[in-house]
Design a protein around this motif. Structure first.
Motif, PDB file in Angstrom:
ATOM      1  N   ASN A  59      18.314  13.100 -12.441  1.00  0.00           N
ATOM      2  CA  ASN A  59      19.164  12.954 -13.623  1.00  0.00           C
ATOM      3  C   ASN A  59      20.489  13.683 -13.459  1.00  0.00           C
ATOM      4  O   ASN A  59      21.535  13.211 -13.926  1.00  0.00           O
ATOM      5  CB  ASN A  59      18.431  13.475 -14.861  1.00  0.00           C
ATOM      6  CG  ASN A  59      17.306  12.555 -15.286  1.00  0.00           C
ATOM      7  OD1 ASN A  59      17.253  11.404 -14.867  1.00  0.00           O
ATOM      8  ND2 ASN A  59      16.398  13.056 -16.107  1.00  0.00           N
ATOM      9  N   VAL A 146      20.375  12.260 -26.641  1.00  0.00           N
ATOM     10  CA  VAL A 146      20.698  11.561 -25.396  1.00  0.00           C
ATOM     11  C   VAL A 146      21.813  10.559 -25.667  1.00  0.00           C
ATOM     12  O   VAL A 146      22.111  10.226 -26.816  1.00  0.00           O
ATOM     13  CB  VAL A 146      19.469  10.828 -24.815  1.00  0.00           C
ATOM     14  CG1 VAL A 146      18.425  11.815 -24.343  1.00  0.00           C
ATOM     15  CG2 VAL A 146      18.870   9.878 -25.845  1.00  0.00           C
ATOM     16  N   VAL A 149      22.245   4.925 -24.520  1.00  0.00           N
ATOM     17  CA  VAL A 149      20.999   4.235 -24.860  1.00  0.00           C
ATOM     18  C   VAL A 149      21.366   2.882 -25.452  1.00  0.00           C
ATOM     19  O   VAL A 149      22.098   2.808 -26.437  1.00  0.00           O
ATOM     20  CB  VAL A 149      20.161   5.055 -25.860  1.00  0.00           C
ATOM     21  CG1 VAL A 149      18.859   4.329 -26.188  1.00  0.00           C
ATOM     22  CG2 VAL A 149      19.870   6.439 -25.296  1.00  0.00           C
ATOM     23  N   LEU A 158      12.180   6.176 -24.912  1.00  0.00           N
ATOM     24  CA  LEU A 158      12.589   7.482 -24.394  1.00  0.00           C
ATOM     25  C   LEU A 158      11.930   8.618 -25.178  1.00  0.00           C
ATOM     26  O   LEU A 158      11.586   9.659 -24.610  1.00  0.00           O
ATOM     27  CB  LEU A 158      14.108   7.623 -24.452  1.00  0.00           C
ATOM     28  CG  LEU A 158      14.897   6.753 -23.462  1.00  0.00           C
ATOM     29  CD1 LEU A 158      16.389   6.850 -23.748  1.00  0.00           C
ATOM     30  CD2 LEU A 158      14.606   7.175 -22.028  1.00  0.00           C
ATOM     31  N   LEU A 161       8.432   8.843 -23.861  1.00  0.00           N
ATOM     32  CA  LEU A 161       8.474   9.457 -22.532  1.00  0.00           C
ATOM     33  C   LEU A 161       8.682  10.962 -22.650  1.00  0.00           C
ATOM     34  O   LEU A 161       8.047  11.744 -21.926  1.00  0.00           O
ATOM     35  CB  LEU A 161       9.594   8.828 -21.703  1.00  0.00           C
ATOM     36  CG  LEU A 161       9.796   9.393 -20.294  1.00  0.00           C
ATOM     37  CD1 LEU A 161       8.522   9.281 -19.462  1.00  0.00           C
ATOM     38  CD2 LEU A 161      10.965   8.699 -19.599  1.00  0.00           C
ATOM     39  N   ILE A 200      11.377   2.755 -17.775  1.00  0.00           N
ATOM     40  CA  ILE A 200      10.829   3.751 -18.706  1.00  0.00           C
ATOM     41  C   ILE A 200       9.327   3.562 -18.879  1.00  0.00           C
ATOM     42  O   ILE A 200       8.557   4.535 -18.866  1.00  0.00           O
ATOM     43  CB  ILE A 200      11.540   3.670 -20.075  1.00  0.00           C
ATOM     44  CG1 ILE A 200      13.053   3.827 -19.908  1.00  0.00           C
ATOM     45  CG2 ILE A 200      11.007   4.756 -21.002  1.00  0.00           C
ATOM     46  CD1 ILE A 200      13.829   3.670 -21.197  1.00  0.00           C
TER      47      ILE A 200
END
Length: 241
Positions: A59, A146, A149, A158, A161, A200
């Motif tokens: 990342n 985040v 998206v 997400l 996750l 994902i």
């Protein structure tokens, strides 16, 4: 890069990544590897922290253009594993459950993790999760903002996750994941490729194989208000000037 990091791991035997045919098989193999002294890990797990370090290193490269050397990534994984080990020393050791647990025992030991997401058309999203016992006591809660998206469904994925990663980092073994996105829950449980969610779903399914027991379930929105509030709060904060 991942191969370099694994080759630096202080295991008693070297991981042969070329012999791994699937992610599930790989996770099963690395969980059996034994750490050597003086890593300071003892009998505790190191492989989940290596996976976490590889993910965060990836990342950093993708989103921040920051290159982290393999040696530094391995050091980070070892440090996080040591920190987790140290935190466990203050937890009283309970008697072990039966070798073949009944469904009732599994239910009693299972923690529920509710996750939700808030999304805006500029691509920003807030992810929220809350962990509860079967008696509805809150164990922990958290949120994350985040960007980039593409849709509300991706944001929900997400959030789930993130909940899976929190469960792994917290060393939970029996987990009941809950989301108010019916489409997401159907996609996870079908184990079929989903064009919009890309990798994902793969990450969710691969990482969740670590647990002794887990399930992904739909929950009505009115029962998911706490996770929803956390997601909206962190999204609102990142939009403030």
């Amino acid at each position: 890069m991942a191969n370099q990091i694994w080759s630096l791991a202080p295991f008693s035997s070297r991981l042969n990544t070329g012999s791994i045919s699937s992610t599930r098989e790989g996770i099963s193999m690395v969980n059996k590897l034994i750490c050597l002294p003086p890593s300071g890990i003892g009998e505790g797990p190191l492989s989940p922290w290596i996976l976490w370090s590889i993910w965060t290193t990836r990342n950093q490269l993708l989103f921040s253009k920051k290159v982290i050397p393999a040696t530094e990534a391995m050091t980070i994984g070892i440090v996080r594993a040591r920190e987790w080990q140290a935190s466990q020393r203050s937890i009283p050791i309970k008697s072990s459950p039966p070798r073949v647990p009944t469904q009732t025992l599994v239910d009693d030991l299972t923690l529920r993790i509710y996750s939700d997401a808030a999304w805006k058309e500029d691509g920003k999203a807030g992810l929220g999760w809350i962990v509860k016992t079967q008696q509805d006591h809150v164990v922990l809660a958290g949120s994350l903002a985040v960007s980039h998206v593409r849709s509300p469904l991706v944001a929900e994925a997400l959030a789930t996750l993130a909940a899976v990663k929190v469960a792994i980092e917290s060393a939970f073994t029996n987990v009941y994941f809950a989301s108010d996105s019916l489409n997401l829950v159907k996609a996870i449980n079908s184990e079929l490729p989903h064009k919009e969610l890309h990798g994902i779903l793969h990450d969710i399914l691969s990482l969740s194989s670590i647990f002794a027991f887990c399930s992904f379930n739909f929950t009505p929105r009115n029962l998911n208000r706490q996770a929803d509030a956390l997601a909206k709060e962190v999204l609102g904060a990142c939009n403030e000037p």
